[in-house]
Design a protein around this motif. Structure first.
Motif, PDB file in Angstrom:
ATOM      1  N   HIS A 183     -20.759 -27.788  41.606  1.00  0.00           N
ATOM      2  CA  HIS A 183     -22.093 -26.297  40.729  1.00  0.00           C
ATOM      3  C   HIS A 183     -22.406 -26.604  40.577  1.00  0.00           C
ATOM      4  O   HIS A 183     -23.611 -26.330  40.680  1.00  0.00           O
ATOM      5  N   LEU A 184     -22.303 -27.509  39.083  1.00  0.00           N
ATOM      6  CA  LEU A 184     -22.915 -28.027  38.127  1.00  0.00           C
ATOM      7  C   LEU A 184     -24.290 -28.749  39.030  1.00  0.00           C
ATOM      8  O   LEU A 184     -25.732 -28.644  38.604  1.00  0.00           O
ATOM      9  N   VAL A 185     -23.841 -30.149  40.226  1.00  0.00           N
ATOM     10  CA  VAL A 185     -24.198 -30.845  40.210  1.00  0.00           C
ATOM     11  C   VAL A 185     -25.631 -30.379  41.212  1.00  0.00           C
ATOM     12  O   VAL A 185     -26.672 -30.571  41.327  1.00  0.00           O
ATOM     13  N   LYS A 186     -25.066 -29.871  41.957  1.00  0.00           N
ATOM     14  CA  LYS A 186     -25.955 -28.563  42.888  1.00  0.00           C
ATOM     15  C   LYS A 186     -26.464 -28.016  42.215  1.00  0.00           C
ATOM     16  O   LYS A 186     -28.042 -28.012  42.869  1.00  0.00           O
ATOM     17  N   TYR A 187     -26.436 -26.938  41.234  1.00  0.00           N
ATOM     18  CA  TYR A 187     -27.214 -26.212  40.977  1.00  0.00           C
ATOM     19  C   TYR A 187     -28.488 -26.384  39.983  1.00  0.00           C
ATOM     20  O   TYR A 187     -29.590 -26.285  40.023  1.00  0.00           O
ATOM     21  N   THR A 188     -28.140 -28.303  39.350  1.00  0.00           N
ATOM     22  CA  THR A 188     -29.124 -28.377  38.756  1.00  0.00           C
ATOM     23  C   THR A 188     -30.256 -29.351  39.296  1.00  0.00           C
ATOM     24  O   THR A 188     -31.088 -30.266  38.581  1.00  0.00           O
ATOM     25  N   GLY A 189     -29.575 -29.827  40.430  1.00  0.00           N
ATOM     26  CA  GLY A 189     -30.139 -30.889  41.525  1.00  0.00           C
ATOM     27  C   GLY A 189     -30.127 -32.399  40.914  1.00  0.00           C
ATOM     28  O   GLY A 189     -30.588 -32.694  41.390  1.00  0.00           O
ATOM     29  N   SER A 190     -28.604 -32.261  40.419  1.00  0.00           N
ATOM     30  CA  SER A 190     -28.616 -33.712  40.491  1.00  0.00           C
ATOM     31  C   SER A 190     -27.860 -34.193  41.192  1.00  0.00           C
ATOM     32  O   SER A 190     -27.737 -33.611  42.099  1.00  0.00           O
ATOM     33  N   LEU A 191     -27.390 -36.055  41.400  1.00  0.00           N
ATOM     34  CA  LEU A 191     -26.570 -36.567  42.429  1.00  0.00           C
ATOM     35  C   LEU A 191     -25.385 -36.805  42.418  1.00  0.00           C
ATOM     36  O   LEU A 191     -24.650 -37.060  43.160  1.00  0.00           O
ATOM     37  N   GLN A 192     -25.064 -36.814  41.057  1.00  0.00           N
ATOM     38  CA  GLN A 192     -23.642 -36.709  41.237  1.00  0.00           C
ATOM     39  C   GLN A 192     -23.159 -36.673  39.212  1.00  0.00           C
ATOM     40  O   GLN A 192     -23.883 -36.648  38.492  1.00  0.00           O
ATOM     41  N   GLY A 193     -21.535 -36.257  38.945  1.00  0.00           N
ATOM     42  CA  GLY A 193     -21.877 -34.851  37.866  1.00  0.00           C
ATOM     43  C   GLY A 193     -19.709 -36.000  37.817  1.00  0.00           C
ATOM     44  O   GLY A 193     -19.431 -36.089  38.672  1.00  0.00           O
ATOM     45  N   GLY A 194     -19.484 -35.656  35.948  1.00  0.00           N
ATOM     46  CA  GLY A 194     -18.210 -35.671  36.727  1.00  0.00           C
ATOM     47  C   GLY A 194     -17.752 -35.099  35.230  1.00  0.00           C
ATOM     48  O   GLY A 194     -18.642 -35.014  34.133  1.00  0.00           O
ATOM     49  N   LEU A 195     -16.116 -34.564  34.523  1.00  0.00           N
ATOM     50  CA  LEU A 195     -15.846 -33.928  33.927  1.00  0.00           C
ATOM     51  C   LEU A 195     -14.939 -35.072  33.724  1.00  0.00           C
ATOM     52  O   LEU A 195     -13.387 -34.933  34.175  1.00  0.00           O
ATOM     53  N   PHE A 196     -14.954 -35.027  31.924  1.00  0.00           N
ATOM     54  CA  PHE A 196     -13.632 -35.692  31.056  1.00  0.00           C
ATOM     55  C   PHE A 196     -13.145 -34.891  30.465  1.00  0.00           C
ATOM     56  O   PHE A 196     -13.903 -34.084  29.424  1.00  0.00           O
TER      57      PHE A 196
END
Length: 385
Positions: A183-196
Protein backbone atom coordinates in the motif's frame (compact mmCIF):
# COMPACT_ATOMS: atom_id res chain seq x y z
CA UNK A 1 -36.98 146.59 -8.36
CA UNK A 2 -40.22 145.37 -9.78
CA UNK A 3 -38.77 145.13 -13.24
CA UNK A 4 -35.66 143.46 -11.86
CA UNK A 5 -37.71 140.97 -9.83
CA UNK A 6 -39.85 140.14 -12.87
CA UNK A 7 -36.76 139.68 -14.94
CA UNK A 8 -35.18 137.38 -12.37
CA UNK A 9 -38.43 135.47 -12.01
CA UNK A 10 -38.69 134.98 -15.78
CA UNK A 11 -35.09 133.78 -15.87
CA UNK A 12 -35.65 131.42 -12.97
CA UNK A 13 -38.82 130.09 -14.63
CA UNK A 14 -36.95 129.51 -17.85
CA UNK A 15 -34.16 127.70 -15.91
CA UNK A 16 -36.73 125.66 -14.03
CA UNK A 17 -38.55 124.78 -17.21
CA UNK A 18 -35.30 123.92 -18.91
CA UNK A 19 -34.11 121.78 -15.97
CA UNK A 20 -37.50 120.12 -15.72
CA UNK A 21 -37.37 119.25 -19.40
CA UNK A 22 -33.85 117.87 -18.95
CA UNK A 23 -34.96 115.96 -15.83
CA UNK A 24 -37.93 114.41 -17.60
CA UNK A 25 -35.75 113.49 -20.56
CA UNK A 26 -33.13 111.95 -18.26
CA UNK A 27 -35.85 110.24 -16.22
CA UNK A 28 -37.29 108.65 -19.34
CA UNK A 29 -33.81 107.67 -20.47
CA UNK A 30 -32.89 106.13 -17.07
CA UNK A 31 -36.24 104.37 -16.88
CA UNK A 32 -35.51 102.82 -20.26
CA UNK A 33 -32.03 101.90 -19.12
CA UNK A 34 -33.43 100.40 -15.91
CA UNK A 35 -35.97 98.36 -17.82
CA UNK A 36 -33.31 97.18 -20.25
CA UNK A 37 -30.95 96.34 -17.40
CA UNK A 38 -33.71 94.50 -15.52
CA UNK A 39 -34.54 92.55 -18.65
CA UNK A 40 -30.87 91.74 -19.14
CA UNK A 41 -30.52 90.74 -15.49
CA UNK A 42 -33.60 88.54 -15.73
CA UNK A 43 -32.31 86.94 -18.87
CA UNK A 44 -28.92 86.46 -17.21
CA UNK A 45 -30.54 84.96 -14.14
CA UNK A 46 -32.62 82.66 -16.34
CA UNK A 47 -29.54 81.69 -18.30
CA UNK A 48 -27.52 81.11 -15.13
CA UNK A 49 -30.35 79.00 -13.70
CA UNK A 50 -30.55 76.97 -16.88
CA UNK A 51 -26.77 76.66 -17.06
CA UNK A 52 -26.48 75.77 -13.37
CA UNK A 53 -29.27 73.23 -13.64
CA UNK A 54 -27.81 71.66 -16.76
CA UNK A 55 -24.17 71.79 -15.72
CA UNK A 56 -24.44 71.21 -11.95
CA UNK A 57 -27.89 70.35 -10.61
CA UNK A 58 -28.94 67.68 -13.13
CA UNK A 59 -25.52 65.87 -13.05
CA UNK A 60 -25.47 66.09 -9.26
CA UNK A 61 -28.98 64.68 -9.12
CA UNK A 62 -27.95 61.83 -11.43
CA UNK A 63 -24.87 61.14 -9.34
CA UNK A 64 -26.98 61.17 -6.17
CA UNK A 65 -29.56 58.77 -7.60
CA UNK A 66 -26.87 56.42 -8.93
CA UNK A 67 -24.99 56.46 -5.63
CA UNK A 68 -28.26 55.57 -3.86
CA UNK A 69 -28.73 52.68 -6.33
CA UNK A 70 -25.15 51.57 -5.72
CA UNK A 71 -25.70 51.74 -1.98
CA UNK A 72 -28.80 49.53 -2.43
CA UNK A 73 -26.75 46.93 -4.29
CA UNK A 74 -27.69 47.75 -7.88
CA UNK A 75 -24.18 47.81 -9.28
CA UNK A 76 -24.34 49.25 -12.79
CA UNK A 77 -22.07 51.80 -14.44
CA UNK A 78 -23.73 55.11 -15.33
CA UNK A 79 -23.04 58.18 -17.44
CA UNK A 80 -23.88 61.74 -16.50
CA UNK A 81 -25.26 64.08 -19.18
CA UNK A 82 -23.77 67.54 -19.30
CA UNK A 83 -21.71 68.47 -16.32
CA UNK A 84 -18.45 70.29 -16.00
CA UNK A 85 -15.00 68.82 -15.77
CA UNK A 86 -15.13 68.38 -12.01
CA UNK A 87 -18.46 66.52 -12.04
CA UNK A 88 -17.37 64.47 -15.05
CA UNK A 89 -14.23 63.48 -13.16
CA UNK A 90 -16.32 62.61 -10.09
CA UNK A 91 -18.63 60.50 -12.28
CA UNK A 92 -15.70 58.78 -13.95
CA UNK A 93 -14.09 58.09 -10.57
CA UNK A 94 -17.32 56.57 -9.24
CA UNK A 95 -17.62 54.49 -12.42
CA UNK A 96 -14.05 53.26 -12.05
CA UNK A 97 -14.69 52.30 -8.43
CA UNK A 98 -17.99 50.70 -9.44
CA UNK A 99 -16.36 48.74 -12.28
CA UNK A 100 -13.61 47.64 -9.92
CA UNK A 101 -16.20 46.48 -7.38
CA UNK A 102 -18.18 44.65 -10.08
CA UNK A 103 -15.09 42.83 -11.33
CA UNK A 104 -13.96 42.12 -7.77
CA UNK A 105 -17.43 40.82 -6.88
CA UNK A 106 -17.47 38.53 -9.91
CA UNK A 107 -14.07 37.17 -9.09
CA UNK A 108 -14.92 36.68 -5.40
CA UNK A 109 -18.04 34.82 -6.56
CA UNK A 110 -15.90 32.53 -8.70
CA UNK A 111 -13.56 31.98 -5.75
CA UNK A 112 -16.46 31.08 -3.43
CA UNK A 113 -17.68 28.58 -6.05
CA UNK A 114 -14.37 26.77 -5.78
CA UNK A 115 -12.31 28.29 -8.60
CA UNK A 116 -9.41 29.12 -6.28
CA UNK A 117 -6.77 28.24 -8.87
CA UNK A 118 -7.90 30.90 -11.35
CA UNK A 119 -5.48 33.79 -11.36
CA UNK A 120 -6.58 37.43 -11.27
CA UNK A 121 -5.83 39.47 -14.38
CA UNK A 122 -5.41 42.95 -12.97
CA UNK A 123 -5.80 45.86 -15.34
CA UNK A 124 -3.30 48.67 -15.25
CA UNK A 125 -5.97 50.84 -13.62
CA UNK A 126 -6.11 48.46 -10.65
CA UNK A 127 -2.39 48.04 -10.03
CA UNK A 128 -2.60 50.14 -6.87
CA UNK A 129 -6.04 48.94 -5.85
CA UNK A 130 -6.16 47.82 -2.22
CA UNK A 131 -9.28 45.81 -3.00
CA UNK A 132 -7.61 43.69 -5.67
CA UNK A 133 -4.49 43.44 -3.55
CA UNK A 134 -6.64 42.10 -0.70
CA UNK A 135 -8.34 39.68 -3.11
CA UNK A 136 -4.96 38.46 -4.31
CA UNK A 137 -3.86 37.91 -0.71
CA UNK A 138 -7.16 36.17 0.03
CA UNK A 139 -6.75 33.95 -3.03
CA UNK A 140 -3.20 33.05 -2.03
CA UNK A 141 -4.42 32.23 1.48
CA UNK A 142 -7.29 30.13 0.12
CA UNK A 143 -4.90 28.34 -2.22
CA UNK A 144 -2.61 27.58 0.72
CA UNK A 145 -5.56 26.40 2.83
CA UNK A 146 -6.90 24.31 -0.05
CA UNK A 147 -3.48 22.78 -0.59
CA UNK A 148 -3.06 22.04 3.11
CA UNK A 149 -6.55 20.57 3.27
CA UNK A 150 -5.86 18.39 0.23
CA UNK A 151 -2.59 17.19 1.74
CA UNK A 152 -4.25 16.60 5.12
CA UNK A 153 -7.05 14.66 3.45
CA UNK A 154 -4.51 12.61 1.50
CA UNK A 155 -2.63 11.77 4.71
CA UNK A 156 -5.84 10.99 6.63
CA UNK A 157 -7.16 8.65 3.94
CA UNK A 158 -3.82 6.85 3.73
CA UNK A 159 -3.64 6.49 7.51
CA UNK A 160 -7.18 5.10 7.55
CA UNK A 161 -6.27 2.41 5.01
CA UNK A 162 -3.08 1.52 6.88
CA UNK A 163 -4.98 1.39 10.19
CA UNK A 164 -7.47 -0.99 8.61
CA UNK A 165 -4.62 -3.18 7.39
CA UNK A 166 -3.01 -3.13 10.83
CA UNK A 167 -6.26 -4.11 12.51
CA UNK A 168 -7.18 -6.75 9.94
CA UNK A 169 -3.85 -8.57 9.73
CA UNK A 170 -2.38 -7.98 13.18
CA UNK A 171 -2.47 -11.75 13.83
CA UNK A 172 -0.61 -12.59 10.58
CA UNK A 173 2.84 -10.99 10.56
CA UNK A 174 3.76 -11.96 7.01
CA UNK A 175 0.47 -10.77 5.51
CA UNK A 176 0.61 -7.63 7.65
CA UNK A 177 4.06 -6.51 6.46
CA UNK A 178 3.33 -7.42 2.83
CA UNK A 179 0.10 -5.41 2.70
CA UNK A 180 1.72 -2.42 4.42
CA UNK A 181 4.65 -2.09 2.02
CA UNK A 182 2.40 -2.77 -0.98
CA UNK A 183 0.00 0.00 0.00
CA UNK A 184 2.82 2.45 0.81
CA UNK A 185 4.48 1.95 -2.58
CA UNK A 186 1.22 2.41 -4.48
CA UNK A 187 -0.12 5.29 -2.39
CA UNK A 188 3.06 7.37 -2.55
CA UNK A 189 3.58 6.68 -6.24
CA UNK A 190 6.90 4.95 -5.61
CA UNK A 191 8.22 2.15 -7.77
CA UNK A 192 9.51 -0.24 -5.15
CA UNK A 193 9.80 -0.60 -1.42
CA UNK A 194 10.88 -2.94 1.32
CA UNK A 195 10.22 -3.48 5.00
CA UNK A 196 13.18 -4.64 7.09
CA UNK A 197 12.84 -5.86 10.66
CA UNK A 198 15.48 -6.43 13.30
CA UNK A 199 16.30 -10.12 13.65
CA UNK A 200 16.90 -11.64 17.07
CA UNK A 201 20.24 -12.91 18.31
CA UNK A 202 20.52 -16.66 17.64
CA UNK A 203 23.52 -18.96 18.11
CA UNK A 204 25.70 -16.07 19.26
CA UNK A 205 25.15 -14.27 15.92
CA UNK A 206 24.86 -10.49 15.80
CA UNK A 207 21.39 -9.05 14.96
CA UNK A 208 20.80 -7.77 11.44
CA UNK A 209 18.11 -6.11 9.34
CA UNK A 210 16.22 -8.74 7.40
CA UNK A 211 13.90 -8.06 4.47
CA UNK A 212 10.54 -9.48 5.56
CA UNK A 213 8.26 -7.84 2.94
CA UNK A 214 8.84 -6.18 -0.41
CA UNK A 215 6.99 -4.82 -3.41
CA UNK A 216 8.44 -4.61 -6.92
CA UNK A 217 11.93 -5.53 -5.65
CA UNK A 218 14.31 -7.55 -7.75
CA UNK A 219 13.68 -10.85 -6.00
CA UNK A 220 16.88 -12.51 -7.22
CA UNK A 221 18.90 -9.78 -5.57
CA UNK A 222 16.86 -8.69 -2.60
CA UNK A 223 14.47 -11.42 -1.48
CA UNK A 224 16.92 -12.83 1.10
CA UNK A 225 18.66 -9.56 1.75
CA UNK A 226 20.21 -9.03 5.18
CA UNK A 227 21.85 -5.81 6.31
CA UNK A 228 24.45 -5.69 9.04
CA UNK A 229 24.80 -2.72 11.32
CA UNK A 230 26.61 0.14 9.57
CA UNK A 231 26.33 -1.48 6.13
CA UNK A 232 25.09 0.88 3.40
CA UNK A 233 22.37 3.47 3.89
CA UNK A 234 20.13 1.11 5.86
CA UNK A 235 22.96 0.20 8.22
CA UNK A 236 23.80 3.89 8.76
CA UNK A 237 20.14 4.64 9.52
CA UNK A 238 20.21 1.78 12.03
CA UNK A 239 23.27 3.29 13.74
CA UNK A 240 21.92 6.85 13.77
CA UNK A 241 18.42 5.63 14.67
CA UNK A 242 17.00 8.38 12.47
CA UNK A 243 15.29 8.30 9.07
CA UNK A 244 16.76 9.99 6.00
CA UNK A 245 15.58 11.28 2.62
CA UNK A 246 18.13 11.62 -0.15
CA UNK A 247 17.97 12.52 -3.83
CA UNK A 248 21.60 11.94 -4.79
CA UNK A 249 21.49 8.16 -4.74
CA UNK A 250 24.71 6.13 -4.73
CA UNK A 251 24.70 4.00 -7.88
CA UNK A 252 25.72 0.89 -5.99
CA UNK A 253 22.81 1.16 -3.54
CA UNK A 254 19.83 0.26 -5.73
CA UNK A 255 18.55 0.06 -9.25
CA UNK A 256 14.98 -0.27 -10.49
CA UNK A 257 14.46 -3.00 -13.05
CA UNK A 258 11.56 -3.46 -15.43
CA UNK A 259 10.79 -5.25 -18.67
CA UNK A 260 12.27 -2.37 -20.68
CA UNK A 261 15.51 -2.07 -18.73
CA UNK A 262 16.85 -0.72 -15.47
CA UNK A 263 17.39 2.71 -13.99
CA UNK A 264 18.46 4.33 -10.77
CA UNK A 265 15.87 5.96 -8.50
CA UNK A 266 15.60 9.72 -8.21
CA UNK A 267 14.87 9.69 -4.47
CA UNK A 268 14.97 7.24 -1.58
CA UNK A 269 13.16 7.57 1.71
CA UNK A 270 14.29 5.42 4.63
CA UNK A 271 12.19 5.71 7.79
CA UNK A 272 12.92 3.99 11.08
CA UNK A 273 10.40 1.85 12.97
CA UNK A 274 10.75 3.05 16.56
CA UNK A 275 8.33 2.66 19.45
CA UNK A 276 9.22 3.90 22.94
CA UNK A 277 12.88 4.20 21.86
CA UNK A 278 12.91 0.54 20.82
CA UNK A 279 14.23 -0.06 17.29
CA UNK A 280 12.23 -2.61 15.26
CA UNK A 281 13.43 -2.00 11.69
CA UNK A 282 13.15 0.35 8.70
CA UNK A 283 10.93 1.08 5.71
CA UNK A 284 12.63 1.90 2.41
CA UNK A 285 10.84 3.50 -0.55
CA UNK A 286 12.48 4.20 -3.91
CA UNK A 287 10.89 6.49 -6.50
CA UNK A 288 11.64 8.09 -9.85
CA UNK A 289 10.17 11.37 -8.57
CA UNK A 290 10.95 13.67 -5.69
CA UNK A 291 8.73 13.00 -2.71
CA UNK A 292 6.87 16.02 -1.35
CA UNK A 293 7.14 17.02 2.26
CA UNK A 294 3.63 15.81 3.14
CA UNK A 295 4.35 12.42 1.52
CA UNK A 296 7.44 12.08 3.71
CA UNK A 297 5.39 13.15 6.73
CA UNK A 298 2.82 10.49 5.83
CA UNK A 299 5.49 7.76 5.70
CA UNK A 300 6.87 8.97 9.05
CA UNK A 301 3.45 8.69 10.69
CA UNK A 302 2.89 5.29 9.07
CA UNK A 303 6.26 4.16 10.45
CA UNK A 304 5.15 5.16 13.95
CA UNK A 305 1.93 3.16 13.62
CA UNK A 306 3.72 0.16 12.12
CA UNK A 307 6.34 0.25 14.89
CA UNK A 308 3.59 0.40 17.53
CA UNK A 309 1.85 -2.55 15.85
CA UNK A 310 5.07 -4.54 15.61
CA UNK A 311 5.70 -3.81 19.28
CA UNK A 312 2.19 -4.99 20.06
CA UNK A 313 2.66 -8.12 17.94
CA UNK A 314 5.98 -8.80 19.64
CA UNK A 315 4.42 -8.29 23.06
CA UNK A 316 1.52 -10.52 22.08
CA UNK A 317 3.94 -13.19 20.86
CA UNK A 318 5.97 -12.83 24.05
CA UNK A 319 2.78 -13.03 26.08
CA UNK A 320 1.63 -15.98 24.00
CA UNK A 321 4.93 -17.77 24.52
CA UNK A 322 4.82 -17.02 28.24
CA UNK A 323 1.25 -18.28 28.33
CA UNK A 324 2.21 -21.43 26.48
CA UNK A 325 5.17 -21.94 28.81
CA UNK A 326 2.87 -21.28 31.75
CA UNK A 327 0.35 -23.78 30.41
CA UNK A 328 3.09 -26.34 29.81
CA UNK A 329 4.42 -25.71 33.28
CA UNK A 330 0.92 -26.03 34.69
CA UNK A 331 0.40 -29.31 32.84
CA UNK A 332 3.79 -30.53 34.05
CA UNK A 333 2.97 -29.51 37.61
CA UNK A 334 -0.41 -31.23 37.31
CA UNK A 335 1.29 -34.42 36.12
CA UNK A 336 3.82 -34.14 38.93
CA UNK A 337 1.01 -33.52 41.38
CA UNK A 338 -0.86 -36.57 40.05
CA UNK A 339 2.29 -38.66 40.37
CA UNK A 340 2.89 -37.31 43.85
CA UNK A 341 -0.75 -38.08 44.72
CA UNK A 342 -0.31 -41.61 43.42
CA UNK A 343 2.95 -41.97 45.34
CA UNK A 344 1.29 -40.59 48.47
CA UNK A 345 -1.57 -43.02 48.02
CA UNK A 346 0.94 -45.85 47.59
CA UNK A 347 2.90 -44.60 50.58
CA UNK A 348 -0.27 -44.34 52.61
CA UNK A 349 -1.29 -47.83 51.57
CA UNK A 350 2.19 -49.09 52.44
CA UNK A 351 2.02 -47.35 55.79
CA UNK A 352 -1.39 -48.85 56.46
CA UNK A 353 -0.07 -52.29 55.43
CA UNK A 354 2.94 -51.84 57.66
CA UNK A 355 0.73 -50.67 60.50
CA UNK A 356 -1.62 -53.58 59.91
CA UNK A 357 1.33 -55.98 59.92
CA UNK A 358 2.71 -54.36 63.06
CA UNK A 359 -0.68 -54.74 64.75
CA UNK A 360 -0.87 -58.31 63.53
CA UNK A 361 2.64 -59.06 64.78
CA UNK A 362 1.85 -57.36 68.06
CA UNK A 363 -1.28 -59.49 68.41
CA UNK A 364 0.68 -62.62 67.44
CA UNK A 365 3.40 -61.68 69.89
CA UNK A 366 0.83 -61.01 72.58
CA UNK A 367 -0.93 -64.31 71.88
CA UNK A 368 2.43 -66.11 71.87
CA UNK A 369 3.40 -64.43 75.13
CA UNK A 370 0.10 -65.37 76.75
CA UNK A 371 0.46 -68.93 75.45
CA UNK A 372 4.04 -69.06 76.71
CA UNK A 373 2.99 -67.75 80.10
CA UNK A 374 0.21 -70.29 80.29
CA UNK A 375 2.54 -73.13 79.31
CA UNK A 376 5.12 -71.81 81.75
CA UNK A 377 2.60 -71.69 84.56
CA UNK A 378 1.34 -75.12 83.64
CA UNK A 379 4.91 -76.45 83.58
CA UNK A 380 5.66 -74.85 86.95
CA UNK A 381 2.49 -76.29 88.39
CA UNK A 382 3.27 -79.74 87.12
CA UNK A 383 6.80 -79.41 88.37
CA UNK A 384 5.77 -78.55 91.91
CA UNK A 385 3.20 -81.24 92.02
Amino acid sequence: LTITRQFISSKLFKIRTQNLTIYNAMKNRYTYYFIVICIIDLLFIMYMYYYTKKIILIPMDQILKNTIDINNGRLKPFKTTGGNNELTEISNTINRILTENIEATEYIKRITEGNTKEQININDDYKNSQLFTSIQEMQAELLAISKEEKERKWITEGLAVISEILNRHSHDFERLTTEIIKHLVKYTGSLQGGLFTLSKITNNQEPCLELVASYAYDRNKFINKKINKGEGLLGQVWIENKGIYIENIPKDHMEIKSMVGSTHPTSILIETLIDNKDFFGVIELASLKKLKHYEREFVTRIAENVAATLATVENNNRTKNLLEQSQQMTIKLQKQEEEMTKNLDKLKASQEEIKRREIQKENELKAFTEQFNEELNTHKKNLFE
